[in-house]
Scaffold this motif. Sequence first.
Motif, PDB file in Angstrom:
ATOM      1  N   SER A   1       0.743  -1.176   0.035  1.00 54.54           N
ATOM      2  CA  SER A   1      -0.166   0.109  -0.114  1.00 54.54           C
ATOM      3  C   SER A   1       0.699   1.262  -0.147  1.00 54.54           C
ATOM      4  O   SER A   1       0.271   2.506  -0.114  1.00 54.54           O
ATOM      5  N   PHE A   2       2.080   1.015   0.256  1.00 56.15           N
ATOM      6  CA  PHE A   2       3.197   2.350   0.277  1.00 56.15           C
ATOM      7  C   PHE A   2       3.029   3.188  -0.896  1.00 56.15           C
ATOM      8  O   PHE A   2       2.675   4.286  -0.940  1.00 56.15           O
TER       9      PHE A   2
ATOM     10  N   PRO B   1       1.048   3.269  -3.747  1.00 63.80           N
ATOM     11  CA  PRO B   1      -0.163   4.177  -4.210  1.00 63.80           C
ATOM     12  C   PRO B   1      -0.342   5.307  -3.110  1.00 63.80           C
ATOM     13  O   PRO B   1      -0.989   6.216  -3.590  1.00 63.80           O
ATOM     14  N   LEU B   2      -0.265   5.006  -1.910  1.00 64.25           N
ATOM     15  CA  LEU B   2      -0.367   6.052  -0.879  1.00 64.25           C
ATOM     16  C   LEU B   2       0.329   7.178  -1.045  1.00 64.25           C
ATOM     17  O   LEU B   2      -0.096   8.495  -0.935  1.00 64.25           O
ATOM     18  N   GLN B   3       1.942   7.037  -1.453  1.00 65.45           N
ATOM     19  CA  GLN B   3       2.591   8.055  -1.682  1.00 65.45           C
ATOM     20  C   GLN B   3       2.179   8.791  -2.998  1.00 65.45           C
ATOM     21  O   GLN B   3       2.418  10.018  -2.747  1.00 65.45           O
ATOM     22  N   GLN B   4       1.778   8.000  -3.930  1.00 63.75           N
ATOM     23  CA  GLN B   4       1.359   8.996  -5.193  1.00 63.75           C
ATOM     24  C   GLN B   4       0.136   9.698  -5.020  1.00 63.75           C
ATOM     25  O   GLN B   4       0.074  10.762  -5.355  1.00 63.75           O
ATOM     26  N   ALA B   5      -0.915   9.267  -3.998  1.00 65.47           N
ATOM     27  CA  ALA B   5      -2.086   9.865  -3.694  1.00 65.47           C
ATOM     28  C   ALA B   5      -1.525  11.261  -2.904  1.00 65.47           C
ATOM     29  O   ALA B   5      -2.241  12.228  -3.222  1.00 65.47           O
ATOM     30  N   ILE B   6      -0.473  11.089  -2.065  1.00 67.41           N
ATOM     31  CA  ILE B   6      -0.209  12.299  -1.303  1.00 67.41           C
ATOM     32  C   ILE B   6       0.503  13.263  -2.161  1.00 67.41           C
ATOM     33  O   ILE B   6       0.068  14.654  -2.134  1.00 67.41           O
ATOM     34  N   GLU B   7       1.402  12.756  -3.120  1.00 70.18           N
ATOM     35  CA  GLU B   7       1.856  13.660  -4.084  1.00 70.18           C
ATOM     36  C   GLU B   7       0.851  14.472  -5.269  1.00 70.18           C
ATOM     37  O   GLU B   7       0.940  15.724  -5.420  1.00 70.18           O
ATOM     38  N   GLN B   8      -0.085  13.626  -5.457  1.00 70.04           N
ATOM     39  CA  GLN B   8      -1.389  14.283  -6.189  1.00 70.04           C
ATOM     40  C   GLN B   8      -2.401  14.987  -5.442  1.00 70.04           C
ATOM     41  O   GLN B   8      -3.389  15.424  -6.162  1.00 70.04           O
ATOM     42  N   SER B   9      -2.494  14.860  -4.062  1.00 66.04           N
ATOM     43  CA  SER B   9      -3.365  15.476  -3.207  1.00 66.04           C
ATOM     44  C   SER B   9      -4.603  14.945  -3.694  1.00 66.04           C
ATOM     45  O   SER B   9      -5.673  15.720  -3.803  1.00 66.04           O
ATOM     46  N   ARG B  10      -4.905  13.545  -3.516  1.00 67.45           N
ATOM     47  CA  ARG B  10      -6.319  13.046  -3.953  1.00 67.45           C
ATOM     48  C   ARG B  10      -6.584  12.022  -2.745  1.00 67.45           C
ATOM     49  O   ARG B  10      -5.854  11.346  -1.966  1.00 67.45           O
ATOM     50  N   VAL B  11      -7.946  11.948  -2.572  1.00 67.02           N
ATOM     51  CA  VAL B  11      -8.579  11.072  -1.619  1.00 67.02           C
ATOM     52  C   VAL B  11      -8.417   9.671  -2.067  1.00 67.02           C
ATOM     53  O   VAL B  11      -8.554   9.397  -3.025  1.00 67.02           O
TER      54      VAL B  11
ATOM     55  N   TRP C   1       5.735   1.384   9.014  1.00 63.88           N
ATOM     56  CA  TRP C   1       5.130   2.707   8.272  1.00 63.88           C
ATOM     57  C   TRP C   1       3.545   2.679   8.740  1.00 63.88           C
ATOM     58  O   TRP C   1       2.870   1.932   8.926  1.00 63.88           O
ATOM     59  N   HIS C   2       3.364   4.144   8.567  1.00 63.52           N
ATOM     60  CA  HIS C   2       1.983   4.725   8.935  1.00 63.52           C
ATOM     61  C   HIS C   2       1.491   5.737   7.849  1.00 63.52           C
ATOM     62  O   HIS C   2       2.569   6.303   7.346  1.00 63.52           O
ATOM     63  N   VAL C   3       0.185   5.701   7.642  1.00 65.60           N
ATOM     64  CA  VAL C   3      -0.259   6.768   6.853  1.00 65.60           C
ATOM     65  C   VAL C   3      -1.078   7.561   7.683  1.00 65.60           C
ATOM     66  O   VAL C   3      -2.059   7.123   8.626  1.00 65.60           O
TER      67      VAL C   3
ATOM     68  N   ILE D   1      -3.893  -2.655   6.461  1.00 69.76           N
ATOM     69  CA  ILE D   1      -4.306  -2.388   5.233  1.00 69.76           C
ATOM     70  C   ILE D   1      -4.582  -3.761   4.196  1.00 69.76           C
ATOM     71  O   ILE D   1      -3.352  -4.192   3.989  1.00 69.76           O
ATOM     72  N   VAL D   2      -5.986  -4.243   4.135  1.00 71.95           N
ATOM     73  CA  VAL D   2      -6.048  -5.604   3.668  1.00 71.95           C
ATOM     74  C   VAL D   2      -6.431  -5.726   2.285  1.00 71.95           C
ATOM     75  O   VAL D   2      -6.288  -6.911   1.758  1.00 71.95           O
ATOM     76  N   ASP D   3      -6.603  -4.651   1.427  1.00 71.76           N
ATOM     77  CA  ASP D   3      -6.811  -4.833   0.191  1.00 71.76           C
ATOM     78  C   ASP D   3      -6.123  -3.519  -0.565  1.00 71.76           C
ATOM     79  O   ASP D   3      -5.385  -2.650  -0.054  1.00 71.76           O
ATOM     80  N   ASP D   4      -6.490  -3.378  -1.943  1.00 69.85           N
ATOM     81  CA  ASP D   4      -5.686  -2.398  -2.696  1.00 69.85           C
ATOM     82  C   ASP D   4      -6.319  -1.091  -2.349  1.00 69.85           C
ATOM     83  O   ASP D   4      -7.487  -0.651  -1.928  1.00 69.85           O
ATOM     84  N   VAL D   5      -5.024  -0.091  -2.177  1.00 74.73           N
ATOM     85  CA  VAL D   5      -5.604   1.333  -2.324  1.00 74.73           C
ATOM     86  C   VAL D   5      -5.925   1.948  -3.197  1.00 74.73           C
ATOM     87  O   VAL D   5      -5.358   1.788  -4.206  1.00 74.73           O
ATOM     88  N   VAL D   6      -7.392   2.356  -3.190  1.00 74.91           N
ATOM     89  CA  VAL D   6      -7.992   3.061  -4.420  1.00 74.91           C
ATOM     90  C   VAL D   6      -7.698   4.631  -4.482  1.00 74.91           C
ATOM     91  O   VAL D   6      -8.284   5.413  -3.423  1.00 74.91           O
TER      92      VAL D   6
END
Length: 331
Positions: free
Chosen positions: A159-160, A162-172, A202-204, A222-227
């Motif tokens: 999950s790291f 996609p979460l990093q990508q979402a942070i960079e793109q500022s998306r929920v 690691w924590h988000v 986190i047990v499934d894909d981050v969307v």
Amino acid sequence: MPANASAKNPPEERLVNLVVALVATEQGLTKDTILTSVSGYREQSEAGASKDALEKMFERDKESLRRLGVPIETIGDWADPDDLREARYRVPTAEYELPEDIVFTPPELALLNLAGGVWSESSMSAEARSGLRKIRALGIAVDEPIIGYSPRISLREASFAPLQQAIEQSRVVTFGYLKPGEAAARTRRIRPLALVEYEGRWHVYGADLDVAADRTFLLLRIVDDVVITREPFDPALREGAGERALAGLEDVAKRNRALLEVNPGTEAALRLSRRALPADQGIRVPYVDVHVFADELASYGPEVRVVEPAVLRDQVILRLETARAAHGGSA
């Protein structure tokens, strides 16, 4: 700090480069030298990061490496050892010299050669070599190549990225999160603001939109894909989020301190003592999550005993009994 700088230099790469630099010289490096010469800090400094932000990053990295077992030594002023304004930092190579009577089997040697090859490639990367050249240019003696020390860098969960990508793109984002004791995962919808490493995990950190409050989530739960959704949020919300997340985790750890008895000279003693506080009976170790800490303590087997709190002791006993039952042991 620009998002592209963190993307170019992921945290584990910066940690490896820091270890390379600190192992490379016996006399140690000052903080200013590290921040201007070591890849991972240097790029962010050149991109406009403030000195205060870089110093905080270095302090977090230093503590992360110490928790992972890297003995970073602080050398103060010889005339006044308590004066750390011009302190130098190093990793003493003597810590890793093997006794002469150690003998490895052929399969063990094969595995060590493989691991050494991976370390050789990482420690002597272009970024690491560039940092050593800059340090040498300052007149500081550097040993090269730096082979023989392999740092333990915590692995990142799936999950790291996609979460990093979402942070960079500022998306929920949305993801399934399974807490201990719950039968099924619950879908969480958050504005991800920062990824932080604490106690080797690691924590988000972000705003949980369903409860309208800031929350910190452990990535291993986190047990499934981050969307990554198309819903944006204000990038300004990310400012200082990492510092807030770590401060919150540290506050929790201060409230949760376990009293432990640990067998001296064991792996448990080595790892736990690095974050322990002295006590009349054993040591006191702060922790954030009772279930995660119970997993760690149970892995040490008879090397450690929990005196208090009772809830932690019960969780450790439960894990040991489950392991015994799984291996055919009697009740």
